[in-house]
Enzyme design. Structure first.
Site, short mmCIF file in Angstrom:
data_model
loop_
_atom_site.label_atom_id
_atom_site.label_comp_id
_atom_site.label_asym_id
_atom_site.label_seq_id
_atom_site.Cartn_x
_atom_site.Cartn_y
_atom_site.Cartn_z
N GLY A 132 0.82 -1.20 0.00
CA GLY A 132 0.00 0.00 0.00
C GLY A 132 0.85 1.24 0.00
O GLY A 132 1.78 1.35 0.80
N TYR A 158 1.06 -12.46 -6.96
CA TYR A 158 1.43 -11.07 -7.18
C TYR A 158 1.74 -10.27 -5.91
O TYR A 158 2.74 -9.57 -5.85
CB TYR A 158 0.30 -10.37 -7.95
CG TYR A 158 0.48 -8.89 -8.15
CD1 TYR A 158 1.41 -8.39 -9.07
CD2 TYR A 158 -0.28 -7.97 -7.43
CE1 TYR A 158 1.57 -7.02 -9.27
CE2 TYR A 158 -0.12 -6.59 -7.61
CZ TYR A 158 0.80 -6.13 -8.53
OH TYR A 158 0.97 -4.79 -8.73
N GLY A 173 -7.43 -6.11 5.03
CA GLY A 173 -8.55 -6.93 4.58
C GLY A 173 -9.77 -6.10 4.26
O GLY A 173 -9.69 -4.89 4.06
#
Length: 486
Positions: free
Chosen positions: A35, A250, A110
């Site tokens: 992130g 990924y 999540g």
């Protein structure tokens, strides 16, 4: 324009180390790939909480003397890509709040599938929310009195939330790690001398020289305090295991290990499996860096076709805030990867990538190769076609925007201008992990969702229910974060 699926979040926590803030900074640095929108650290000296959050990369948020102003031997950190709630400072984590038992800080990786319903319920009973992220629901549930008058409020809280969550929770005296009963998201435990560490991936442990102990089990709550680590299984009934297989494809860094499997080796095996399923006569195997590197190497090793890094990635390309004209889109695609033409000219090229979501970026890569003089371009993808949206924390677009969900293999090949197009089979993907298919969530491929969800839900669902959609200015806000003594 980037069309890879967006990362969700990275979480990190440490208990019992005099340099807690600095180590959390490095832990988040290792988890930056999960992130890039915001980052935050909250520390405690067992009396007060100290917080710093900001928009941008970890290295941008924690500049100067910031870390020295975050005292204490315990810390929790978070690096975020928005999955529920927009991208602006008030939604940055960790989130903090008061309860009858003291201060609480929560970092969440999540997506909760029953977030809107729980928020409505909590607001109707008097809760006041400060953000539009589903993670704040967890904070409110933790701050409530014991729901049944007895037992752990952490157990009570996690039994009420549904969906995907790995949580790191900090109080003045304790650090707590939680995984949802299906185990969608990773979370591991480490030791650094006498300190305990919780992290999304083992690469964060490696950077601070912490020793990997084990993964937090699905449904497990680990509580760490001065007496050591204790474990509670909040869901003693066996739930279906549903680890996100896209971590192996990924999301996770290749130098991490998940479920005792090297991510690097799994990706190389995906490439080997591609070569077994689709043996193609070619002169060179070229990865799309960095996500295609391991699988392309595996294809080369299995097939004997030479491997070349013909695409060179520019690692210093940031997000463009210019208007998305076609000129800017084309530039944005080309500036990230430059092609070494002599490696592909007059050759039959196999180009390997990890996924095709909308297809526009892949099309540009094929065009680059053909403009450079490649005789043939064969596109191989190291995962199956994405046919369904993800509702558990990956920002895959809705089904209408997924290329493979709306077009045949031949139509996609034609759009890409590729000489052939091949996806790794679902069976081949699972085989490459060395784990049983029942271990994974593969809903984005097969439509089998382990936890029920409302198809109307999207990342702005909470804002919609509150009658407000954030403006573009708010979504891009970069207010200067301030140190706060809470």
């Amino acid at each position: 324009m980037q069309h890879y699926p967006r990362h969700y979040c990275g979480v990190f926590g440490i208990f019992g180390h005099p340099n807690a803030a600095e180590l959390t900074y490095y832990g988040l640095y290792a988890l930056q790939h999960r992130g890039q929108e915001s980052a935050g650290i909250v520390t405690t000296d067992q009396h007060e909480f100290y917080e710093h959050k900001g928009m941008g990369l970890v290295s941008q948020v924690f500049r100067g003397s910031v870390l020295h102003e975050l005292p204490g031997k315990s810390a929790v950190g978070h690096t975020r890509y928005s999955t529920t709630g927009s991208s602006h400072l008030r939604n940055a984590q960790p989130l903090t709040g008061d309860s009858s038992r003291g201060r609480i800080a929560v970092a969440h990786n999540g997506n909760l599938t029953n977030a809107a319903e729980l928020r409505d319920e909590l607001e109707s009973s008097g809760s006041i929310f400060q953000t539009t992220v589903d993670s704040e629901i967890v904070l409110h549930l933790l701050a409530q009195p014991h729901l049944n008058g007895s037992g752990s409020n952490v157990v009570d809280a996690v039994r009420r939330i549904q969906g995907a969550y790995s949580l790191v929770i900090m109080t003045e005296k304790e650090l707590i790690g939680v995984r949802d009963p299906h185990g969608f998201r990773p979370l591991c435990i480490g030791r650094l001398d006498d300190a305990w560490v919780l992290a999304s991936e083992t690469c964060a442990l490696d950077l601070i020289h912490a020793k990997f102990v084990r993964d937090v089990e699905p449904g497990e709550i680990v509580a760490i305090n001065e007496k050591g680590l204790t474990s509670i299984q909040a869901f003693p009934e066996q739930e279906r295991r549903a680890f996100c297989i896209f971590e192996y494809v990924y999301f996770a860094r290749p130098d991490s290990s998940i479920s005792n499997r090297s991510v690097y080796k799994v990706r190389v095996e995906m490439g080997r499996q591609l070569a077994r399923e689709f043996p193609i006569k070619a002169d060179v195997v070229v990865p799309v860096p960095d996500s295609g590197n391991c699988a392309a190497l595996g294809y080369s090793l299995e097939s004997g076709i030479p491997f070349e890094m013909a695409f060179v990635r520019n690692h210093y390309v940031g997000r463009s805030f210019l208007e998305p004209s076609q000129l800017i889109r084309d530039f944005d695609v080309r500036v990230k990867l430059n092609l070494i033409q002599e490696l592909v000219k007059d050759k039959r090229v196999i180009v390997v990538d990890d996924s095709i979501v909308r297809g526009t970026t892949c099309k540009a890569r094929v065009n680059n190769l053909k403009e450079a003089g490649a005789k043939e371009v064969h596109v191989l993808v190291s995962c199956p076609p994405h046919m369904h949206p993800c509702v558990y924390g990956i920002d895959f677009p809705d089904r209408a925007k997924l290329m493979a969900a709306n077009h045949s293999l031949e139509e996609i090949r034609t759009y890409l201008s590729a000489d052939s197009l091949h996806y790794l089979s679902q069976e081949g993907l699972v085989s490459a992990t060395g784990l049983p298919k029942a271990s994974f969530c593969m809903a984005c491929y097969d439509g089998n969702y382990p936890v029920a969800y409302d198809p109307a839900v999207d990342k702005h669902i909470i804002e919609r229910r509150n009658g407000r959609i954030p403006s573009m200015t708010e979504s891009l806000v970069t207010e200067r974060a301030q140190i706060k003594l809470l």
